[in-house]
Design an enzyme around this catalytic site. Structure first.
Site, PDB file in Angstrom:
ATOM      1  N   GLU A  34       0.845  -1.193   0.000  1.00 25.17           N
ATOM      2  CA  GLU A  34       0.000   0.000   0.000  1.00 25.17           C
ATOM      3  C   GLU A  34       0.881   1.245   0.000  1.00 25.17           C
ATOM      4  OE1 GLU A  34      -2.800   2.633   2.997  1.00 25.17           O
ATOM      5  OE2 GLU A  34      -2.618   0.478   3.389  1.00 25.17           O
ATOM      6  N   ARG A  75       0.381  10.437   0.303  1.00 24.04           N
ATOM      7  CA  ARG A  75       0.700  11.494   1.262  1.00 24.04           C
ATOM      8  C   ARG A  75       1.934  12.296   0.865  1.00 24.04           C
ATOM      9  NH1 ARG A  75       0.094   8.274   7.051  1.00 24.04           N
ATOM     10  NH2 ARG A  75      -1.744   7.031   6.483  1.00 24.04           N
ATOM     11  N   THR A  97      -4.779   6.166   1.406  1.00 20.71           N
ATOM     12  CA  THR A  97      -5.208   7.536   1.684  1.00 20.71           C
ATOM     13  C   THR A  97      -6.028   8.108   0.530  1.00 20.71           C
ATOM     14  OG1 THR A  97      -3.034   7.764   2.758  1.00 20.71           O
ATOM     15  CG2 THR A  97      -4.468   9.662   2.827  1.00 20.71           C
ATOM     16  N   LYS A 156     -11.209  -1.928   6.659  1.00 19.56           N
ATOM     17  CA  LYS A 156     -10.025  -1.506   7.402  1.00 19.56           C
ATOM     18  C   LYS A 156     -10.481  -0.949   8.757  1.00 19.56           C
ATOM     19  CE  LYS A 156      -6.531   2.203   7.097  1.00 19.56           C
ATOM     20  NZ  LYS A 156      -5.908   3.177   6.180  1.00 19.56           N
TER      21      LYS A 156
END
Length: 214
Positions: free
Chosen positions: A47, A51, A74, A134
């Site tokens: 993943e 960011r 994200t 998640k």
């Protein structure tokens, strides 16, 4: 892509290894050797969080590494979804879930591992058809005891807890019946990446890949 399809896809991904590395990468030159090191150590599902300015380029580089399955973390907006897919992401991860984000992922066939922090949020995702979610931020939300408690009334949902998960507590999470895998950044320390210690990262990955699941 239906929520049921996304859930099946994400369950398959979560079962590939007990740990999904959560990667925040500033320098795109780290992308290929890092992915190769993690895959070699037994962690093929990666993943890359959106960011940093380099994130999409990192996904492009990692997407070509043999044996790796790269996703974008994200995800916050439909625009993020489109950009991630264009970069080669094969799945998405979000800290939470909104209708706009879920609609975008379903419309563009990107399996989304959507985040939930409470029983209500898990129920809302379950109502839409998401049975794999998640749990974030895991430790701040009560950690193992909280996730175990949520699992009692909502046994249909299985989770990938992230946020504060480390080698020290990963085994406790993996021992829960409603946990498929965990996500964590400890397998790719910034200082080891900066030093080019890819063998060291492979060793950390191998240690994480050896964790037993409940």
């Amino acid at each position: 892509m239906t929520p049921a399809d996304a859930s099946r896809s994400n369950e398959a991904l979560c079962r590939m290894a007990p740990v999904i590395p959560v990667l925040v990468i500033e320098d795109v030159s780290y992308a290929r050797p890092l992915a190769e090191a993690l895959v070699k150590g037994g962690l093929p599902v990666l993943e890359v969080t959106l960011r940093t300015p380099a994130a999409l380029d990192v996904i492009r580089e990692m997407a070509s590494v043999e044996g790796g399955v790269v996703g974008a973390g994200t995800l916050l907006t439909p625009e993020d979804v489109s950009a991630a897919i264009a970069a080669g992401a094969r799945f998405g991860v979000s800290p939470g879930a909104t209708d706009r984000l879920l609609d975008a992922c379903e419309a563009q066939d990107l399996p989304l591992l959507a985040g939930a922090a409470t029983a209500t949020e898990s129920m809302a995702l379950l109502e839409r058809g998401y049975t794999v979610q998640k749990f974030f931020p895991a430790e701040a939300n009560g950690g193992v005891p909280a996730l175990k408690a949520i699992g009692a009334p909502i046994p249909q949902v299985r989770y990938c807890p992230t946020g504060g998960v480390s080698m020290k507590n990963a085994r406790d999470y993996l021992g829960l019946k409603n946990v498929l895998c965990v996500g964590g950044s400890w397998v790719a320390p910034a200082d080891m990446m900066a030093a080019g210690d890819w063998a060291g990262i492979t060793a950390l990955a191998a240690e994480a890949a050896g964790l037993a699941r409940g």
